[in-house]
Design a protein around this motif. Structure first.
Motif, PDB file in Angstrom:
ATOM      1  N   HIS A  89       1.260  -1.023  -0.419  1.00 14.54           N
ATOM      2  CA  HIS A  89       0.120   0.277   0.010  1.00 14.54           C
ATOM      3  C   HIS A  89       0.986   1.495  -0.061  1.00 14.54           C
ATOM      4  O   HIS A  89       1.940   1.582   1.061  1.00 14.54           O
ATOM      5  CB  HIS A  89      -1.143  -0.047   1.622  1.00 14.54           C
ATOM      6  CG  HIS A  89      -2.160  -1.118   0.884  1.00 14.54           C
ATOM      7  ND1 HIS A  89      -3.569  -0.636   1.671  1.00 14.54           N
ATOM      8  CD2 HIS A  89      -2.566  -1.706   0.331  1.00 14.54           C
ATOM      9  CE1 HIS A  89      -4.245  -1.547   1.486  1.00 14.54           C
ATOM     10  NE2 HIS A  89      -4.125  -2.081   0.242  1.00 14.54           N
ATOM     11  N   PHE A  91       1.476   4.804  -0.101  1.00 15.20           N
ATOM     12  CA  PHE A  91       1.000   6.127   0.783  1.00 15.20           C
ATOM     13  C   PHE A  91       2.016   7.473   0.762  1.00 15.20           C
ATOM     14  O   PHE A  91       3.213   7.395   0.553  1.00 15.20           O
ATOM     15  CB  PHE A  91       0.123   5.991   1.739  1.00 15.20           C
ATOM     16  CG  PHE A  91       0.796   5.337   2.917  1.00 15.20           C
ATOM     17  CD1 PHE A  91       1.097   4.281   3.177  1.00 15.20           C
ATOM     18  CD2 PHE A  91       1.377   6.292   3.695  1.00 15.20           C
ATOM     19  CE1 PHE A  91       2.261   3.471   4.118  1.00 15.20           C
ATOM     20  CE2 PHE A  91       1.760   5.718   5.571  1.00 15.20           C
ATOM     21  CZ  PHE A  91       2.203   4.471   5.273  1.00 15.20           C
ATOM     22  N   TYR A 150      -4.229   3.304   9.718  1.00 17.27           N
ATOM     23  CA  TYR A 150      -5.200   1.804   8.355  1.00 17.27           C
ATOM     24  C   TYR A 150      -5.212   2.607   6.617  1.00 17.27           C
ATOM     25  O   TYR A 150      -4.882   3.992   7.252  1.00 17.27           O
ATOM     26  CB  TYR A 150      -6.397   1.456   8.891  1.00 17.27           C
ATOM     27  CG  TYR A 150      -7.575   2.379   7.822  1.00 17.27           C
ATOM     28  CD1 TYR A 150      -8.042   2.376   6.931  1.00 17.27           C
ATOM     29  CD2 TYR A 150      -8.100   3.432   9.047  1.00 17.27           C
ATOM     30  CE1 TYR A 150      -9.144   3.170   6.603  1.00 17.27           C
ATOM     31  CE2 TYR A 150      -8.714   4.407   9.138  1.00 17.27           C
ATOM     32  CZ  TYR A 150      -9.892   4.351   7.955  1.00 17.27           C
ATOM     33  OH  TYR A 150     -10.795   4.794   7.584  1.00 17.27           O
ATOM     34  N   THR A 151      -4.723   2.263   5.498  1.00 15.08           N
ATOM     35  CA  THR A 151      -4.249   2.621   4.755  1.00 15.08           C
ATOM     36  C   THR A 151      -5.175   1.881   3.931  1.00 15.08           C
ATOM     37  O   THR A 151      -6.199   0.934   3.921  1.00 15.08           O
ATOM     38  CB  THR A 151      -2.988   1.948   4.021  1.00 15.08           C
ATOM     39  OG1 THR A 151      -2.592   1.173   3.894  1.00 15.08           O
ATOM     40  CG2 THR A 151      -2.366   3.003   4.254  1.00 15.08           C
ATOM     41  N   THR A 174      -2.874   4.639  -2.022  1.00 14.02           N
ATOM     42  CA  THR A 174      -3.685   4.420  -0.932  1.00 14.02           C
ATOM     43  C   THR A 174      -3.688   6.021  -0.256  1.00 14.02           C
ATOM     44  O   THR A 174      -2.941   6.214  -0.557  1.00 14.02           O
ATOM     45  CB  THR A 174      -3.339   3.246   0.360  1.00 14.02           C
ATOM     46  OG1 THR A 174      -2.001   3.426   0.350  1.00 14.02           O
ATOM     47  CG2 THR A 174      -3.355   1.936  -0.300  1.00 14.02           C
ATOM     48  N   PHE A 176      -4.289   7.095   3.869  1.00 12.01           N
ATOM     49  CA  PHE A 176      -3.963   6.889   4.958  1.00 12.01           C
ATOM     50  C   PHE A 176      -4.164   8.221   6.246  1.00 12.01           C
ATOM     51  O   PHE A 176      -4.047   9.356   6.451  1.00 12.01           O
ATOM     52  CB  PHE A 176      -1.858   7.165   5.479  1.00 12.01           C
ATOM     53  CG  PHE A 176      -1.738   6.896   6.588  1.00 12.01           C
ATOM     54  CD1 PHE A 176      -1.587   5.498   7.213  1.00 12.01           C
ATOM     55  CD2 PHE A 176      -0.838   7.711   6.459  1.00 12.01           C
ATOM     56  CE1 PHE A 176      -1.100   5.486   8.149  1.00 12.01           C
ATOM     57  CE2 PHE A 176      -0.168   6.884   8.194  1.00 12.01           C
ATOM     58  CZ  PHE A 176      -0.173   6.294   8.591  1.00 12.01           C
ATOM     59  N   ASP A 185      -2.009  11.669   5.649  1.00 10.11           N
ATOM     60  CA  ASP A 185      -1.460  11.949   5.297  1.00 10.11           C
ATOM     61  C   ASP A 185      -1.815  12.791   3.991  1.00 10.11           C
ATOM     62  O   ASP A 185      -3.204  13.787   4.198  1.00 10.11           O
ATOM     63  CB  ASP A 185      -2.107  11.017   3.921  1.00 10.11           C
ATOM     64  CG  ASP A 185      -3.023  10.652   3.165  1.00 10.11           C
ATOM     65  OD1 ASP A 185      -4.158  11.432   4.269  1.00 10.11           O
ATOM     66  OD2 ASP A 185      -3.616   9.533   2.408  1.00 10.11           O
TER      67      ASP A 185
END
Ligand code: ADP
Ligand code: MG
Length: 726
Positions: A89, A91, A150-151, A174, A176, A185
């Motif tokens: 993933h 990010f 979590y992503t 992804t 985040f 993010d």
């Protein structure tokens, strides 16, 4: 002389351009080769799944687990066929860099002698990841909730493969976020800002009589500037390695005064490096198209064709990564800092931005018909209001440690954010305001309120004003003050947020005007409000020299935002006005906004701390000992009876004393900075003023010595070497 400098200088002569063998391929053969794009989706998914997936990407909506499983499986098969063993993933945390943690596709089924290996990748793994994210900047958000992050898969940006020398990795773009849903993010707010501006624009378009548009997207074309120097010089300079910029170095006899580098012939090693980078970028689906020498020696630019902002931001991050990697393979180092070398131009990243509808209208394009012109002028009024009222946000969006060396300095966009419209459009706007649109509204009310009678709008306004931080360039606005090292996500997020506010404001006013005068039709009301908006906010339009002192005074009179320094700019982020604006557009709640601000303060202070520490180390452990050695050589070798010679010796002695004094002061200031821990704003102010001043003094003492010290003793590669030898 220090070994690393000698080695760097000795090695440079033998270096040849690295030859890349592309076996006569054309860009069309490789474009998107490493991307899980539409072609792959179509070929690998059942038609109904393909359609459902594409609909969700376009319109949003819930992705059923069964669909997710099918997409994941297709993606895995494709990736494995291309040599991938792992997925990640991918990010963009609040570090201006990307982050990735790789997991393999392997799963072991069964036990002992009966076990076997299968390659697996589920919809669940595709959609969501749970990286142990406790070590990313979070501005305090996650200490108050759970430390988990979590992503989440960003379906709008296609997955791609990156190749190592011994295997490949599937990268899934992804977003985040924290476990409680707060953005950690730059992607999440960017996607939200896209939605916000779309909603606002669709609403205004309805009032303009455009009923078929369901979605408006922001587009972005990024012109990326950077420096490239030989890697051995880079390796021999701890400041470039740790801080991305040279914190000391005397000016060479020749800098950029001959203006002979801009658009100059690309030197063979550089050309080969650029070509190699382009092939790699095309494979990744990055439509890189323009390459040229920039103004400063060793400065270059690469620019792709514009795309939707989410993909364009991802692609710009990829471009910076690919350039760094490719540079290494060509024995170069690519530098993205805004000011790697004092005395020559710094690097920016022009963000060419526009709004486009799902029906193919560019809202920033003056058209051939009255309808299109009304749309264009109304959205332009929104831009002008945005710059006039929310110049603070635009300034804050480009506040990076490196950009502090550009903004307001005499080479780059000023810290005052104004908008350049071009002489012709500026005149049209002035006239509209003066005449109150009268000539048109009264004489030709039936023809779309006479917008048809507008003088022909310039279609290809050629922009000659290079001093404007925000310029209209024909069919887009070019935000030029963005720093070369930063992700475009922040400037575009803030810009979209401010635009959503302005567009809604115009729409609100239109509703109000029509309530007051029910006879007025929708377009007439929009026209009235457009002129009113220009009248109230034309103070933001400026076509003169943005670098001049007069403009500073004039801008102050006009009441435009002039936030000189990063701490001043960041302080405005959480003002009541801005907190309201971000909350209304659902881009940042107050906790997220505070976290954003805290992270930016911290990033700044830490960056300057590192610069200050590396400068101190370089000077005290290399420059100073060299200076002392040189001084003692002089004392040993001069004729003590000659007044001129002993005068020279004492001049050198004075330079050494200056250096010692500066170092002592810098040490004191550094200690003081550490004590300010706790108040982020105060700390940033202290770094911006006292620490930067102390660094400047140390640097100037060191640079003065560099000019006199025996060249063969000098420890670090010089500007004349780094910028001119390849
Ligand atoms: P310059 O700014 O030097 O005149 P160009 O006009 O060629 O250069 O474009 C610079 C960047 O702007 C390119 O990435 C280009 O694709 C992008 N661009 C062109 N039209 C638009 C648009 N309508 N919206 C956003 N970006 C655009
Ligand atoms: Mg440009």
């Amino acid at each position: 002389m220090f070994y690393s400098r000698i080695k760097a200088l000795e090695g440079i002569n033998g270096k040849e351009a690295v030859q890349i063998d592309y076996h006569g391929q054309s860009p069309a053969d490789v474009f998107d080769a490493d991307v899980f794009g539409d072609k792959e989706l179509r070929e690998r998914l059942p038609p109904s799944t393909y359609k459902t997936f594409k609909d969700i990407v376009r319109d949003g909506g819930h992705l059923e687990p069964t669909i997710a499983d099918q997409v994941a499986s297709a993606m895995k098969d494709w990736a494995i066929s291309r040599g991938a063993t792992h997925f990640t993933h991918w990010f963009q945390p609040l570090t201006n860099l990307t982050a990735e943690k790789h997991d393999s596709f392997i799963q072991v089924q069964g036990e002992s002698y009966d076990r076997k290996l299968v390659l697996n990748f589920s919809g669940k793994q595709l959609i969501k990841g749970e990286p142990d994210a406790s070590s990313f900047p979070n501005g305090g958000i996650r200490s108050t909730s759970e430390a988990r992050g979590y992503t989440a898969w960003d379906m709008t940006s296609p997955s791609f493969i990156t190749h190592g020398k011994s295997g490949s990795t599937l990268c899934i773009p992804t977003a985040f976020a924290s476990w409680t849903g707060e953005a950690l993010d730059t992607k999440t707010p960017l996607l939200r800002s896209n939605e916000a501006v779309s909603k606002a624009a669709v609403r205004l378009l309805r009032l303009l009589g455009v009923d078929d548009v369901t979605h408006v997207h922001s587009n972005l074309g990024v012109e990326q500037e950077f420096f490239v120097i030989d890697r051995s010089f880079y390796n021999a300079r701890p400041d470039l390695r740790f801080a991305g910029r040279s914190v000391l170095g005397a000016q060479p006899a020749k800098g950029q005064q001959m203006e002979d580098h801009y658009f100059g012939k690309l030197e063979p090693r550089i050309l080969s490096f650029m070509q190699d980078a382009e092939w790699r970028l095309w494979r990744l689906g990055v439509p890189s198209t323009t390459r040229h020498n920039e103004v400063a020696p060793s400065q270059y630019e690469l620019a792709p064709i514009y795309e939707g902002v989410s993909v364009a931001c991802d692609h710009n991050m990829l471009m910076m990564e690919v350039l760094k990697e490719t540079a290494r393979d060509h024995d170069f180092a690519a530098l993205f800092h805004e000011k790697p070398f004092a005395g020559v131009n710094g690097s920016g990243k022009h963000n060419n931005w526009s709004l486009g509808t799902n029906t193919g209208i560019n809202l920033m394009e003056p058209g051939d018909n009255p309808q299109q012109n009304l749309i264009f002028l109304t959205f332009t009024a929104a831009v002008v209001r945005t710059v006039s009222l929310h110049g603070d946000l635009l300034r804050a969006s480009i506040a990076t440690p490196g950009n502090e060396h550009r903004l307001g300095a005499n080479e780059a966009p000023p810290a005052i954010i104004s908008v350049f419209m071009g002489a012709h459009l500026e005149e049209i706007i002035e006239n509209l305001v003066k005449e109150n649109g009268k000539n048109w509204t009264e004489t030709k009310p039936h023809m779309c309120l006479g917008v048809s009678a507008l003088p022909k709008l310039p279609r290809d306004a050629s922009d000659r004003n290079r001093t404007s931080p925000f310029a209209f360039t024909g069919n887009k606005f070019e935000f030029r003050a963005v720093g070369s090292s930063q992700t475009c996500a922040r400037p575009i997020t803030y810009l979209n947020a401010a635009m959503a506010d302005s567009i809604h404001h115009i729409a609100d006013r239109v509703d109000q005007v029509r309530k007051e005068d029910p006879k007025l039709d929708r377009q007439a009301a929009v026209w009235k409000v457009t002129i009113e908006t220009f009248r109230e906010h034309k103070r933001a339009i400026f076509g003169g020299n943005g670098y001049s002192q007069e403009w500073r005074e004039e801008a102050e009179k006009r009441g435009l935002w002039h936030l000189r320094t990063l701490p001043e700019a960041l302080q405005q982020l959480t003002s009541e006005k801005n907190a309201k604006l971000f909350a209304a557009s659902e881009i940042f709640n107050s906790a997220e906004l505070a976290a954003q601000q805290a992270t930016l303060y911290e990033y700044y202070s830490k960056s300057i701390q590192i610069e200050s520490d590396v400068l101190y180390d370089m000077v005290s452990s290399a420059v100073l000992p060299t200076a002392l050695e040189f001084r003692s050589n002089i004392v040993k070798n001069i004729d003590g009876h000659s007044k001129t010679q002993s005068g020279y010796a004492s001049k050198v002695s004075d330079l050494v004393t200056n250096l010692l004094v500066a170092l002592e002061e810098q040490e004191k200031v550094n200690e003081e900075a550490k004590r300010l821990h706790g108040n982020e704003h105060e700390q940033a102010v202290f770094f911006r003023s006292s620490v930067c001043d102390a660094m400047e003094a140390t640097r100037s003492a060191s640079d003065a010595l560099e000019r006199v010290i025996d060249d063969k003793l000098w420890p670090y590669p010089k500007y004349s070497e780094m910028l001119f030898l390849k």
